[in-house]
Design an enzyme around this catalytic site. Structure first.
Site, mmCIF file in Angstrom:
data_model
loop_
_atom_site.group_PDB
_atom_site.id
_atom_site.type_symbol
_atom_site.label_atom_id
_atom_site.label_comp_id
_atom_site.label_asym_id
_atom_site.label_seq_id
_atom_site.Cartn_x
_atom_site.Cartn_y
_atom_site.Cartn_z
ATOM 1 N N GLY A 1 73.679 25.756 81.868
ATOM 2 C CA GLY A 1 72.263 26.247 82.229
ATOM 3 C C GLY A 1 71.354 25.062 81.646
ATOM 4 O O GLY A 1 71.552 24.336 80.518
ATOM 5 N N CYS A 2 69.969 25.286 82.079
ATOM 6 C CA CYS A 2 69.016 24.105 81.659
ATOM 7 C C CYS A 2 68.571 24.347 80.237
ATOM 8 O O CYS A 2 68.589 23.575 79.410
ATOM 9 C CB CYS A 2 67.441 24.285 82.425
ATOM 10 S SG CYS A 2 67.136 26.029 82.882
ATOM 11 N N TYR A 3 68.285 25.660 79.987
ATOM 12 C CA TYR A 3 67.913 26.008 78.481
ATOM 13 C C TYR A 3 69.157 25.687 77.640
ATOM 14 O O TYR A 3 68.888 25.068 76.508
ATOM 15 C CB TYR A 3 67.496 27.429 78.356
ATOM 16 C CG TYR A 3 66.020 27.690 78.823
ATOM 17 C CD1 TYR A 3 64.950 27.507 78.393
ATOM 18 C CD2 TYR A 3 66.065 28.700 79.637
ATOM 19 C CE1 TYR A 3 63.763 27.590 78.869
ATOM 20 C CE2 TYR A 3 64.748 29.085 80.493
ATOM 21 C CZ TYR A 3 63.529 28.490 79.857
ATOM 22 O OH TYR A 3 62.267 28.919 80.168
#
Lengths: 345, 345, 345, 345
Positions: free
Chosen positions: D148-150
């Site tokens: 995921g990005c975070y």
């Protein structure tokens, strides 16, 4: 009618004062000073005020500020302290939107602002202008140090928890985000549209002037030593401030009790809105109004409580709050002239 | 107090009506309908209205709109015409912010909106709600077709020139730009932040519904045949509309005479601001207010005059204008509840 | 490898040259000058270039520009003309992104730029760097006047129609819109985030420097007298330019024929994309690339044709076009180093 | 040439894969599926790809994905797990940009994503695709769960400190901010321009899917129990992610030693840039590139270290990272096709 003078009417807090005061029913705008724009009608610089403000800027020496009932300083720090004494002597009340009268600790002021404090006599009687925590003192004040924008959110967010002594004051973390208008109306590359739009960054992480101000005020609410980590960020929006406040709970307390602390603390406050537990306030829900909204969260019912606080940095974070103080100082209804409904969308 | 109902309060013109009417001194908000949100407090959908609007949405059948004095339709086209007759019969005035009562030419309506007009009786008595050109008729109207946002700017920009018969009405070019809120509050990919931000485009260049509306109204001002080329564009901003209007002069006229035409036309208008010749009005100078500002240009003192017109598309371009009409219809001072100072920055 | 020098690398066209040239396979970045930032690594000013550009700024006198093969001037007007002669004498080619070598009409230059032209000898041999209209001359040029951003869109939009002699050249109206980066990286209040965001305005409506440049070039394409009305506007976006071009048709021509004129004109052009008739190009479809896209409209099949043109003002409107010229001047494939796919969203 | 298929090419991670892969020297784009857009040329939906991507969308059943060498899933969760087995059986490698193969803890997956995991066999061999922490496993993987990005920012920010065992893993606070493109290309009111522009808010504060993913991965780096408080916020910008990571130091360590931990950890990493101690990375310094930048702060030389991390959420946070994994899986130079210089301004 209260005769109002504004020193430094060309910046954003100045024009916001004009927006608010031009429809305030008990105010006569009497003088607005600007050395550089002497003679220029205010509405020529700010066409949004055409038909609303007839006044022209005047050079400080021509402005007859001593005939006002109150003078707002919407100036950089250092200006108000040079003029306060003379105004007070003439019976004029003073509300400084800069930092000259915020910090009672002169050493801290001089460290963070890099100039000597030349008006410590007045500083001693100055009242910190956060009505929700300081209302009675404001009513009888002659001179007000209007709170910084970030400090307003941090204090109103942490106060109920500190007063109830349910959090660890030594490990406060305030991760705060501000719109670009907070940086003022200055010809600087760093706040150009093409530099700040479509981007996000932190600034002043290693130290920011609003930390000592907030710490000094929070310290008045608790016997613990206050240690605050404050991290400001710049958001690509004009107005708005969002503070994400973290605190460690020091004793067993239910979410209902936490929420009740805030409800109780602010139940009579016209400008503080305690939203339902778990809400996510948006800055735009306060845009162009004097409202501050907050909501509590407690992930996994754990040891950390999070307080989300939003406001318009130019209104409750600056000019609106200053008018709120003025209303108190002159015995008016506190909300006079501050009934703006937030502009959404 | 005027009892006001709003049909379709969940869109942007609806919430803008609420913002304006919630502080209108002569209005009681009586009903807001939404089939989908029946029972939901308005402020739960729009936290900006917390503490300002206590009403909840109610399903249309429960709303008792016939007990109102006036009902605003902040709905898509087709809704007002289905309910107007019943409301009028009950003595309720109707202000439609959509297109049902704008076009007297039913064929044009049906061509551009793709539905049959089912209420042509009411249409015949409907008044086009542009006070600056139509004030007396509005005062006595029972039903108002509130102008479109673009048409408001085009009409107020071209009217003084057409009335004075100094331009060629057959070669009008209106290059117009609107903020994204003009597209409404709809779940559509095309108006997502990531689709419209940091970009610019034209749309509907080959034909747009606001062309026949504007043409029909402009035609009332001149004996020439009106031919209007209208090119709308989408600007990455929330509110604001800027129309750049081009017209060919048909006779010798000085810039001073041109300017005088506008000054004279709008000298008593509280919501039209004629700026100095050669000024460049910004949309933000009208933000969240009912003001429309305009300025004239004439490059190289040539044959073409350019009129720059700005307004807030949600206020003078929609909900503010509707309230202005309401004030006229109920014999109030025209500016009542519409004193908002534009929000800048 | 081509040794490249850049004079004035601190502005937006300078950093955009760096972005493009740092991955150009046939270029060695040799010198970047800045009097003010002498010694500062470029990547310290522009962290986006960390790891991509190792060079430091050097003061002009230390930069040894005469050892370069080509020098780009990403400076305000007046700088290139002061240095061109010396560079040319040393065998260095010159590409000026400012206006010094754009206008062959010296009187026009001096009128619009307010300074005397001190290098008219070089001006005489200078080639206007719009490859699509001027490719062969560019190939053999020693000095290039790189086109302005607006003029690029207006010329490529009007050229096929003027060459085919199907429009009235005396009534051209170009309503153009630019992102804020077009105003440069200057410490000016007018282009602050809080001044330009969420707003829209025209500027320079009564006269703009890009009018004489465009007129001079368009005049080369037609025997008619060119009269151009050019109205620039400022859009709250960083990059992007959208020109809405209006022209009156002077003879019967079908939409298919109009479209065919453009298809034919640009069929071999790598950087001009003729979109389907009736399309609405968005500026973002060219973001950070050297593409220019256009589409034709003809409302009501009437007498006016509208050409919508979009580009990235910093690439095809400035630095990308300059590199395209460089490629031609050095006998490289024209697209070398310019294969960027537009960044969307 | 590697034959690449993309399932779900209509969203933002899909079009970003297309932007990157269309200029990747070792890739042939072979198939892009979309049930809804079957037959539509990709460039008709995304004009930015005109002339760059010739492919059309095809319905999943016609796409012959089994003839690809690798298939990217740029789909919502649940899609990849339904097709992975068949592809793997046909010798096709799988890179899922959604969550199906990120969490080894199936119960956590099912709790947070609300669907049963139907492909746990494949999950067991799936490799978490964060090259900086997992490079060797990725090289030999057949199936990748792309982070995921975070989580990418949190892991790369905390990893050096956890590995060196200098922080308290039980009190991590990650205050993270994302551009709106992170919410995807979906017709939802909440991400409209008029809803998100000029505003800021937190969301999912009481619980977010990226918490268990990050915790599971961080746990692999330390023997302490990881307790992470993760607070996401929405920033009015298209691309960009900024994580402000807080950690309590558990032993005496100088700032130089802290900085050295990061320098050492990332000294050979092409896509991680350790900026000078005390720097303030901006998201735009990574825009449209695969770079992640970070910088350390330690206010008052106290017990808390702050790590500021920025990346482009669609590149290093999604599609760029997926291509980086692909390069490793196919024995290519890791940076192939990923040399984009960040777009600034």
């Amino acid at each position: 009618m209260i005769k109002v003078g504004i020193v430094g009417g060309t910046g954003y807090t100045g024009v916001e004062l004009l927006r608010i005061l031009s429809t305030h029913p008990d105010v006569t705008l009497t003088a607005i000073t600007s050395r550089k724009e002497d003679g220029l009608p205010v509405a020529d610089m700010y066409p949004s005020l055409r038909g609303k403000v007839a006044l022209a800027f005047s050079a400080p020496d021509k402005a007859n500020l001593t005939e006002c009932d109150v003078v707002f300083f919407a100036t950089p720090h250092g200006v108000a302290m040079a003029q306060a004494q003379e105004l007070l002597a003439a019976g004029v009340k003073v509300i400084d939107l800069a930092a000259d009268f915020r910090l009672q600790d002169v050493a801290q002021f001089e460290k963070w602002y890099g100039i000597p404090h030349t008006c410590t006599d007045v500083l001693k009687e100055a009242v910190y202008g956060l009505p929700e925590l300081n209302r009675e003192s404001i009513k009888s004040a002659r001179v007000i140090g209007n709170p910084g924008c970030y400090p307003t959110t941090m204090q109103l967010g942490y106060a109920p928890l500190l007063k109830a002594d349910v959090i660890d004051a030594t490990s406060l973390i305030a991760d705060c985000k501000s719109g670009v208008s907070g940086a003022g109306r200055k010809a600087e590359i760093g706040i150009l549209f093409s530099e700040t739009s479509d981007s996000f960054k932190a600034y002043g992480v290693s130290g920011h002037r609003h930390t000592p101000e907030t710490t000094e005020q929070l310290q008045r609410l608790t016997k613990q030593d206050v240690e605050l980590l404050f991290t400001p960020h710049l958001v690509p929006m004009i107005r708005g401030m969002h503070s994400t406040l973290y605190a460690r709970l020091t004793r067993d307390i239910s979410n209902e009790e936490l929420q009740a602390l805030f409800i109780e603390a602010y139940k009579d406050e016209p400008f503080v809105d305690v939203m339902p537990f778990g809400a996510h306030p948006e800055t735009r829900s306060t845009r162009a109004s004097n409202m501050l909204r907050l909501a509590l969260h407690r992930p996994n019912n754990g040891k950390t409580v999070i307080i989300l606080v939003v406001q318009d940095n130019l209104v409750k974070g600056a000019s609106g709050q200053a008018v709120q103080c003025m209303n108190l100082m002159f015995g008016l209804e506190e909300t006079t002239g501050l009934h703006h409904v937030p502009v959404m969308p």
